[in-house]
Design a protein around this motif. Structure first.
Motif, mmCIF file in Angstrom:
data_model
loop_
_atom_site.group_PDB
_atom_site.id
_atom_site.type_symbol
_atom_site.label_atom_id
_atom_site.label_comp_id
_atom_site.label_asym_id
_atom_site.label_seq_id
_atom_site.Cartn_x
_atom_site.Cartn_y
_atom_site.Cartn_z
ATOM 1 N N THR A 28 -6.102 4.879 -3.528
ATOM 2 C CA THR A 28 -5.587 3.998 -4.576
ATOM 3 C C THR A 28 -4.607 2.984 -3.996
ATOM 4 O O THR A 28 -4.684 1.778 -4.291
ATOM 5 N N GLY A 29 -3.685 3.453 -3.166
ATOM 6 C CA GLY A 29 -2.676 2.564 -2.594
ATOM 7 C C GLY A 29 -3.260 1.503 -1.693
ATOM 8 O O GLY A 29 -2.968 0.305 -1.851
ATOM 9 N N PHE A 30 -4.109 1.888 -0.766
ATOM 10 C CA PHE A 30 -4.607 0.933 0.224
ATOM 11 C C PHE A 30 -5.679 0.011 -0.358
ATOM 12 O O PHE A 30 -5.780 -1.152 0.055
ATOM 13 N N ALA A 69 0.821 -1.210 0.000
ATOM 14 C CA ALA A 69 0.000 0.000 0.000
ATOM 15 C C ALA A 69 0.855 1.259 0.000
ATOM 16 O O ALA A 69 0.607 2.201 -0.759
ATOM 17 N N LEU A 70 1.881 1.274 0.830
ATOM 18 C CA LEU A 70 2.717 2.465 0.943
ATOM 19 C C LEU A 70 3.569 2.686 -0.299
ATOM 20 O O LEU A 70 3.801 3.830 -0.706
ATOM 21 N N VAL A 71 4.036 1.605 -0.932
ATOM 22 C CA VAL A 71 4.812 1.746 -2.161
ATOM 23 C C VAL A 71 3.947 2.329 -3.278
ATOM 24 O O VAL A 71 4.377 3.220 -4.019
ATOM 25 N N VAL A 72 2.712 1.839 -3.407
ATOM 26 C CA VAL A 72 1.801 2.370 -4.426
ATOM 27 C C VAL A 72 1.474 3.837 -4.131
ATOM 28 O O VAL A 72 1.425 4.675 -5.043
ATOM 29 N N CYS A 73 1.271 4.154 -2.851
ATOM 30 C CA CYS A 73 0.995 5.547 -2.475
ATOM 31 C C CYS A 73 2.155 6.458 -2.861
ATOM 32 O O CYS A 73 1.940 7.542 -3.422
ATOM 33 N N GLU A 74 3.370 6.033 -2.564
ATOM 34 C CA GLU A 74 4.533 6.863 -2.905
ATOM 35 C C GLU A 74 4.691 6.996 -4.411
ATOM 36 O O GLU A 74 5.074 8.066 -4.913
ATOM 37 N N CYS A 75 4.385 5.930 -5.126
ATOM 38 C CA CYS A 75 4.463 5.949 -6.587
ATOM 39 C C CYS A 75 3.570 7.050 -7.159
ATOM 40 O O CYS A 75 4.006 7.874 -7.968
ATOM 41 N N PHE A 76 2.330 7.095 -6.711
ATOM 42 C CA PHE A 76 1.392 8.092 -7.243
ATOM 43 C C PHE A 76 1.631 9.473 -6.650
ATOM 44 O O PHE A 76 1.375 10.486 -7.311
ATOM 45 N N LEU A 77 2.126 9.539 -5.415
ATOM 46 C CA LEU A 77 2.409 10.842 -4.820
ATOM 47 C C LEU A 77 3.532 11.552 -5.561
ATOM 48 O O LEU A 77 3.493 12.776 -5.742
ATOM 49 N N LEU A 78 4.524 10.797 -6.024
ATOM 50 C CA LEU A 78 5.582 11.403 -6.832
ATOM 51 C C LEU A 78 5.019 11.963 -8.146
ATOM 52 O O LEU A 78 5.491 12.992 -8.642
ATOM 53 N N GLY A 79 4.017 11.296 -8.701
ATOM 54 C CA GLY A 79 3.345 11.816 -9.891
ATOM 55 C C GLY A 79 2.589 13.092 -9.599
ATOM 56 O O GLY A 79 2.626 14.052 -10.396
ATOM 57 N N VAL A 80 1.902 13.145 -8.464
ATOM 58 C CA VAL A 80 1.175 14.351 -8.067
ATOM 59 C C VAL A 80 2.149 15.506 -7.828
ATOM 60 O O VAL A 80 1.880 16.660 -8.198
ATOM 61 N N MET A 81 3.289 15.210 -7.226
ATOM 62 C CA MET A 81 4.298 16.245 -6.978
ATOM 63 C C MET A 81 4.878 16.773 -8.293
ATOM 64 O O MET A 81 5.255 17.945 -8.390
ATOM 65 N N ALA A 82 4.965 15.908 -9.310
ATOM 66 C CA ALA A 82 5.407 16.364 -10.628
ATOM 67 C C ALA A 82 4.389 17.343 -11.223
ATOM 68 O O ALA A 82 4.765 18.354 -11.833
ATOM 69 N N TYR A 83 3.108 17.048 -11.053
ATOM 70 C CA TYR A 83 2.057 17.965 -11.522
ATOM 71 C C TYR A 83 2.131 19.294 -10.782
ATOM 72 O O TYR A 83 1.926 20.369 -11.382
ATOM 73 N N ASP A 84 2.445 19.238 -9.493
ATOM 74 C CA ASP A 84 2.611 20.466 -8.708
ATOM 75 C C ASP A 84 3.751 21.314 -9.261
ATOM 76 O O ASP A 84 3.626 22.544 -9.402
ATOM 77 N N ARG A 85 4.877 20.682 -9.611
ATOM 78 C CA ARG A 85 6.013 21.411 -10.188
ATOM 79 C C ARG A 85 5.659 21.967 -11.567
ATOM 80 O O ARG A 85 6.087 23.064 -11.930
ATOM 81 N N TYR A 86 4.885 21.221 -12.344
ATOM 82 C CA TYR A 86 4.437 21.698 -13.658
ATOM 83 C C TYR A 86 3.594 22.965 -13.510
ATOM 84 O O TYR A 86 3.798 23.958 -14.232
ATOM 85 N N THR A 87 2.683 22.958 -12.564
ATOM 86 C CA THR A 87 1.824 24.120 -12.351
ATOM 87 C C THR A 87 2.643 25.325 -11.878
ATOM 88 O O THR A 87 2.410 26.461 -12.317
ATOM 89 N N ALA A 88 3.621 25.092 -10.989
ATOM 90 C CA ALA A 88 4.429 26.182 -10.450
ATOM 91 C C ALA A 88 5.317 26.805 -11.516
ATOM 92 O O ALA A 88 5.503 28.028 -11.546
ATOM 93 N N VAL A 89 5.867 26.006 -12.419
ATOM 94 C CA VAL A 89 6.805 26.511 -13.426
ATOM 95 C C VAL A 89 6.075 27.029 -14.662
ATOM 96 O O VAL A 89 6.398 28.098 -15.184
ATOM 97 N N CYS A 90 5.087 26.280 -15.128
ATOM 98 C CA CYS A 90 4.428 26.611 -16.398
ATOM 99 C C CYS A 90 3.251 27.567 -16.236
ATOM 100 O O CYS A 90 2.931 28.312 -17.168
#
Length: 272
Positions: A107-109, A62-83
């Motif tokens: 999703t993870g759990f 559960a935690l591995v899947v959560c971290e997997c998708f959280l890194l994707g969400v953090m990428a979207y956050d960086r996209y919004t901040a820069v672009c």
């Protein structure tokens, strides 16, 4: 890292909100594995109950899947901040940030619950010795005396969907980020914009590279000891390095540490 972000008002931004949850997931991931592994290594107590093994499988997955998708969400956050910097506050509102984090955890759990319940319906042999330092789903399925093909197919397909979904979000986000950075007129502004993403890129690298080595390579091409070494990387090394990456390479975190140190030190010195 969690206490520092909560203590400093200047770090109450979407980026550090997600970083708080990344630190929390890393802490829980280590807590689910390291204590029992240390007990086995230091005290020689290498046994675990059947229920405890399934609990370890459930929380680890559960935690591995959560971290997997959280890194994707953090990428979207960086996209919004820069672009889209002018729309950043609106796009990454508090309600939307909470909604994305809830979706990540759900999703993870839920994914892990499906795998754990299906694994629990299998019949297991009397020889219940796992050649690993913790209970992982692939090693647990190897102990089954019944047909586990459906579990293995679901495991591979689900891992593929989760990985592709997260990696695709990361790649698309950073494609737009790179395109935006290259259009900036000065090299100084390009470097400043890119520097806001370096910590996240480092976190992505140390999370995905060991995982890809562990799961995408042919099993016959490596020994079990090598597989254990790779597992140590993404279960112990990654949670340890993430706080260091975000603290040592981040001026805002360093500034928050200095402010916290001054707030704690100055009142103490005034009493002397």
């Amino acid at each position: 890292m969690i206490l520092l972000i909560n203590a400093d008002p200047q770090l109450h931004t979407p980026m550090y909100f997600f970083l708080t949850h990344l630190s929390f997931i890393d802490f829980c991931l280590s807590s689910a594995i390291v204590p029992k592994a240390l007990e086995a290594f230091l005290l020689g107590r290498s046994h675990i109950s059947f229920l405890g093994c399934f609990a370890q499988v459930y929380f680890f997955l559960a935690l591995v899947v959560c971290e997997c998708f959280l890194l994707g969400v953090m990428a979207y956050d960086r996209y919004t901040a820069v672009c889209k910097p002018l729309l950043y506050a609106t796009t990454m509102s508090r309600a939307r940030c909470y909604g994305m984090v809830v979706l990540v955890y759900a999703t993870g759990f839920l994914t892990s619950l499906v795998h754990t319940v299906l694994a629990g319906r299998l019949s297991f042999c009397r020889a219940r010795s796992i050649n690993h330092f913790f209970c992982e789903l692939p090693t647990l399925l190897q102990l089954s005396c019944s047909d586990a093909r459906a579990n293995k197919i679901l495991q591979v397909s689900n891992a593929g969907i989760n990985t592709v979904g997260s990696v695709l979000m990361i790649l698309v986000s950073y494609t737009y980020i790179l395109h935006t950075i290259l259009q900036l007129p000065s090299a100084r502004r390009r470097l400043k914009a890119f520097s806001t993403c370096t910590s996240h890129l480092a976190a992505i690298t140390i999370f995905y590279v060991p995982g890809m080595l562990a799961y995408l390579r042919p099993r016959k091409a490596c020994s079990r000891d090598q597989a254990k070494l790779v597992s140590v990387c993404y279960t112990v090394l990654t949670p340890t390095l993430n706080p260091l990456i975000y603290s040592l390479r981040n001026k805002e975190v360093k500034g928050a540490l200095r402010r916290l140190w001054v707030r704690k030190l100055v009142p103490h010195l005034s009493r002397l």
